[in-house]
Scaffold this active site. Structure first.
Site, PDB file in Angstrom:
ATOM      1  N   HIS A 135      -2.897  -2.784  -5.755  1.00 41.09           N
ATOM      2  CA  HIS A 135      -3.249  -2.430  -4.374  1.00 41.09           C
ATOM      3  C   HIS A 135      -4.747  -2.606  -4.168  1.00 41.09           C
ATOM      4  O   HIS A 135      -5.550  -1.769  -4.570  1.00 41.09           O
ATOM      5  CB  HIS A 135      -2.808  -0.987  -4.083  1.00 41.09           C
ATOM      6  CG  HIS A 135      -3.132  -0.552  -2.691  1.00 41.09           C
ATOM      7  ND1 HIS A 135      -3.385   0.750  -2.361  1.00 41.09           N
ATOM      8  CD2 HIS A 135      -3.266  -1.262  -1.541  1.00 41.09           C
ATOM      9  CE1 HIS A 135      -3.648   0.824  -1.070  1.00 41.09           C
ATOM     10  NE2 HIS A 135      -3.583  -0.387  -0.561  1.00 41.09           N
TER      11      HIS A 135
ATOM     12  N   SER B 220       0.820  -1.209   0.000  1.00 40.78           N
ATOM     13  CA  SER B 220       0.000   0.000   0.000  1.00 40.78           C
ATOM     14  C   SER B 220       0.856   1.262   0.000  1.00 40.78           C
ATOM     15  O   SER B 220       0.343   2.355  -0.194  1.00 40.78           O
ATOM     16  CB  SER B 220      -0.934   0.004   1.208  1.00 40.78           C
ATOM     17  OG  SER B 220      -0.195  -0.152   2.383  1.00 40.78           O
TER      18      SER B 220
ATOM     19  N   GLU C 138      -6.024   0.048  -6.974  1.00 37.27           N
ATOM     20  CA  GLU C 138      -4.975   0.914  -7.531  1.00 37.27           C
ATOM     21  C   GLU C 138      -4.000   0.035  -8.313  1.00 37.27           C
ATOM     22  O   GLU C 138      -3.437  -0.909  -7.750  1.00 37.27           O
ATOM     23  CB  GLU C 138      -4.225   1.648  -6.408  1.00 37.27           C
ATOM     24  CG  GLU C 138      -4.945   2.885  -5.914  1.00 37.27           C
ATOM     25  CD  GLU C 138      -4.147   3.628  -4.846  1.00 37.27           C
ATOM     26  OE1 GLU C 138      -4.217   4.862  -4.809  1.00 37.27           O
ATOM     27  OE2 GLU C 138      -3.465   2.971  -4.024  1.00 37.27           O
TER      28      GLU C 138
END
Ligand code: 3H9
Length: 702
Positions: free
Chosen positions: A435, A414, A447
């Site tokens: 992510h 992250s 993401e």
């Protein structure tokens, strides 16, 4: 000549085929041509009934959203005008609905006297998700057709229903036996209607829809639901329109509906939601990557780490029937992870969302392993191990040794540097970040982190796969925290600092929830874990050591073992999920403030709002300027979809446009001066913001 209409005569029928790619959005040109075609059929003595269908495309996705706000939207015939004309047609109109009829598309079908649908069609009125209400007769015709309660449920949820459910509700008259035979069966239905001399428009089953509900229905409905609407205006407006259907004759109801619709379309909330609609469609497009680029096949997936995150990620693939190898270090951890996944599926089964057979099918997609050699055939490997660069390096070095050439190697980090992770391998072009957000089997945001070396086909494959998993993939470049967590950093930093300066946790969170967040940032950290926050701040510490007050309170909470809900104490005190302010935290804030030389004072709600939110906006602008995000809309999607930012405010950057960029800049400058050294250190306006304001721009673009 009607380029958007395929007009065919098969006396006594005329077939009007809608043909505006990609989804038959009812833009001005299509409306005009449909009007001409229907008039032509009505004027033709050889024609006795008209079938409206879509031979090669979905029936219709509704009004053309890209026309909203333009003169084309109201240009004659407007959709409401056209549908009033169609509903008064002297000859029966039969809508033959294939694939989908949404919004104005379903309203078109409702303006026809008769409806037949393909068995795989989906029907719905999703206007509410655009901050609107159906505005071409839906709120007036639907309650008359199926009754108030089911009509309201359909419109308030915005979710499409199946053809079978539409038949049950009386929304369609009949279903074709197969999608392929819909045109023939629609014609047969039209012939049958003519044979029995059916009226062009049959009487409504509920001409006075108010009789389908009790006298107190609308007051009760409001009372029951308004809490869950929070700041949203559209659900209330919709309720008003349906109430009107119960009080006024159809023509007056239609006029009122239209007035409400036109007001809604101009509202900031609808503009915000439409911005997100188009942002979502844009997000899948990456400049320089053509849609025709060949993708890498993904037939076999592996996930490393069977913890909450890894297990959740693996479930996404198992849900789509893709085989997944789940790798762990120890038998106990693997068994625990697999048992947790089974438990999650069984909870869904108990809630009636999955059958027992489906649970087994999904579990059968998962193979546990303790041996990296089992990853040799994987087309995609996602690492979801402990958030430490040393551990990730080890994992990727091993992956490089065991995985087949061309396999995509992804990290679920992250915050960590994807380029540094890729550099441990001989194939950095195959490495990227994926992510997922927790719970990974539920949250839509994904993401997709593009490293310096990530190959275009690797990125494109990940975007496509993300969509196939039902996710909303958003591309981010490499930086600390990528788009979402990098912006979370200044937002939460301000919240924790405001606690030192004199605000209470409850006050801060209240300001944020009143703004529309699902939860305040302090409650959020108590939920995800103050220990998790501490861990992801660690790589930032060297950069931020110049400010001794930086997240000092959160660090102390961590040191005290106050990890949040999981330890019963965090920024708040918990009894189960019930939270209360903790005088100990208050005392801690006072002690730290003294230590750090911070003068405590009364903090206004406005200051909390401005410092938390404008810092969030400012960081978003920096990210855009640096090219970490491709566009402002991507940033808005990340925050509305992953961090609970209210979608009806359109995301942080759309919100900034709505309140005015010059105002945001002036406010940041105010705090830069007002907050002394702290202000000078943190409240540096983004260069892009300064440039935009200097150029008199009101719209954010790079
Ligand atoms: C309404 O009807 C108001 C009325 O009540 C009253 C009026 C007076 N308009 O999503 P996709 C485009 S409000 C314009 O990627 P999918 C979309 O932008 C409307 N364009 O594909 C994209 O363009 P591009 C109520 C539209 O297969 C392309 O089509 N209706 C519209 O994943 C493909 O879309 C809705 O809210 C539109 N209405 O999903 C339905 N719809 O290729 C909104 C789509 O240039 N639409 N486009 O990026 C959807 O939910 C999905 O797009 C749909 C297809 C399910 C249709």
């Amino acid at each position: 000549m009607l380029p958007l209409i395929d007009y065919r005569q098969a006396p006594p029928l005329a077939l009007i085929g809608l043909n505006r790619a990609p989804v038959n959005a009812l833009g001005h040109a299509l409306r005009q041509e449909l009007q001409v075609a229907v008039r032509q059929a009505c004027a033709d003595p050889a024609i006795q009934a008209v079938v409206i269908h879509a031979p090669a495309l979905p029936f219709s996705a509704g009004a053309d959203i890209s026309e909203f706000g333009h003169s084309r939207f109201t240009a004659q015939p407007s959709l409401p005008e056209l549908l009033i004309e169609l509903a008064a047609s002297p000859k029966p109109l039969i809508a033959a609905i294939n694939t989908l009829a949404l919004g104005g598309g379903l309203e078109l079908a409702l303006a026809c006297g008769y409806r037949i649908a393909a068995p795989n069609a989906r029907l719905g009125l999703p206007e509410i998700s655009l901050g609107l209400l159906p505005g071409a007769g839906g709120t007036q015709r639907l309650p008359r057709l199926i009754g108030v309660e089911p009509a309201l449920a359909l419109m308030q949820s915005g979710q499409p229903i199946s053809a079978a459910r539409a038949l049950e509700l009386g929304l369609v008259d009949c279903l074709a036996s197969r999608a392929e035979t819909l045109p023939d069966e629609a014609c047969a239905y039209a012939h049958a209607l003519l044979a029995r001399q059916a009226a062009p428009f049959p009487d409504y089953p509920h001409p006075d829809p108010g009789q389908t509900v009790s006298a107190s229905f609308f007051a009760d409905y409001l009372h029951q639901h308004q809490g869950s609407w929070k700041g949203r205006e559209a659900p209330r407006t919709l309720l008003e329109a349906v109430h009107t259907a119960c009080q006024q004759p159809l023509a007056a109801g239609l006029a009122h509906e239209q007035a409400l619709f036109m007001a809604a379309i101009d509202s900031p909330q609808s503009q915000a939601l439409r911005h997100l609609f188009f942002a979502e469609r844009e997000a899948g497009k990456v400049p320089g990557i053509e849609a025709s680029l060949p993708l890498r096949p993904i037939r076999q997936v592996a996930v490393i780490g069977a913890g909450t995150m890894g297990g959740g990620i693996a479930m996404n693939f198992a849900n789509r029937g893709l085989p997944v190898v789940l790798l762990e270090q120890t038998r106990e951890a693997l068994d625990r992870g697999l048992a947790q996944i089974r438990n999650n599926y069984e909870i869904s089964a108990r809630r009636g969302k999955l059958s027992a057979a489906e649970v087994e099918q999904r579990m059968a997609c998962l193979t546990g392993s303790l041996d990296y050699a089992d990853l040799a055939e994987a087309d995609l490997v996602i690492e979801a191990v402990f958030e430490s660069m040393a551990v990730k390096r080890q994992v990727f070095t091993t992956l490089d040794a065991v995985c087949k050439p061309g396999a995509i190697l992804a990290s679920n980090t992250s915050t960590l540097d994807i380029d540094a992770i890729a550099a441990c391998t001989q194939r950095p072009q195959d490495v990227l970040g994926l992510h997922f957000f927790s719970p990974a089997n539920v949250m839509r945001l994904l993401e997709v982190v593009r490293g310096q070396a990530t190959a275009p086909d690797v990125l494109a494959t990940a975007l496509k796969l993300g969509k196939q998993l039902g996710k909303l993939p958003v591309v981010s470049g490499v930086c600390y925290g990528f788009i979402g967590n990098r912006m979370l950093e200044p937002y939460s930093r301000e919240a924790y600092h405001l606690l030192l300066e004199g605000a209470s946790a409850a006050q801060i969170d209240r300001v944020l929830t009143e703004f529309g967040f699902n939860m305040g940032v302090l409650s959020m950290y108590d939920l995800v874990g103050i220990d998790v926050g501490y861990l992801i701040r660690t790589p930032m510490r060297a950069i931020l050591s110049q400010d001794p007050s930086y997240c000092r309170l959160a660090d102390e909470l961590y040191a005290l073992g106050r990890y949040g809900q999981k330890s019963g104490r965090g920024t708040y005190l918990y009894a189960g999920r019930e939270r209360q302010d903790d005088p100990e935290v208050q005392a801690l804030a006072e002690r730290l403030a003294t230590e750090l030389g911070i003068t405590r004072r009364e903090i206004s709600d406005q200051e909390i709002h401005e410092r938390c939110l404008f810092m969030l906006i400012n960081e978003g602008l920096k990210i855009l300027d640096e090219g970490i995000a491709l566009r402002a809309g991507d940033i808005d999607l990340v925050w509305t979809c992953g961090y609970g930012f209210p979608d009806w405010r359109g995301g942080p950057l759309h919100y900034a446009e709505q309140i005015g960029l010059a105002h945001v800049l002036a406010t940041l400058q105010k705090y830069r001066t007002q907050l002394g050294d702290y202000g000078a250190l943190w409240f540096q306006p983004a260069a892009l913001l300064e440039r935009l304001v200097a150029a008199g721009q009101t719209h954010i673009s790079r």
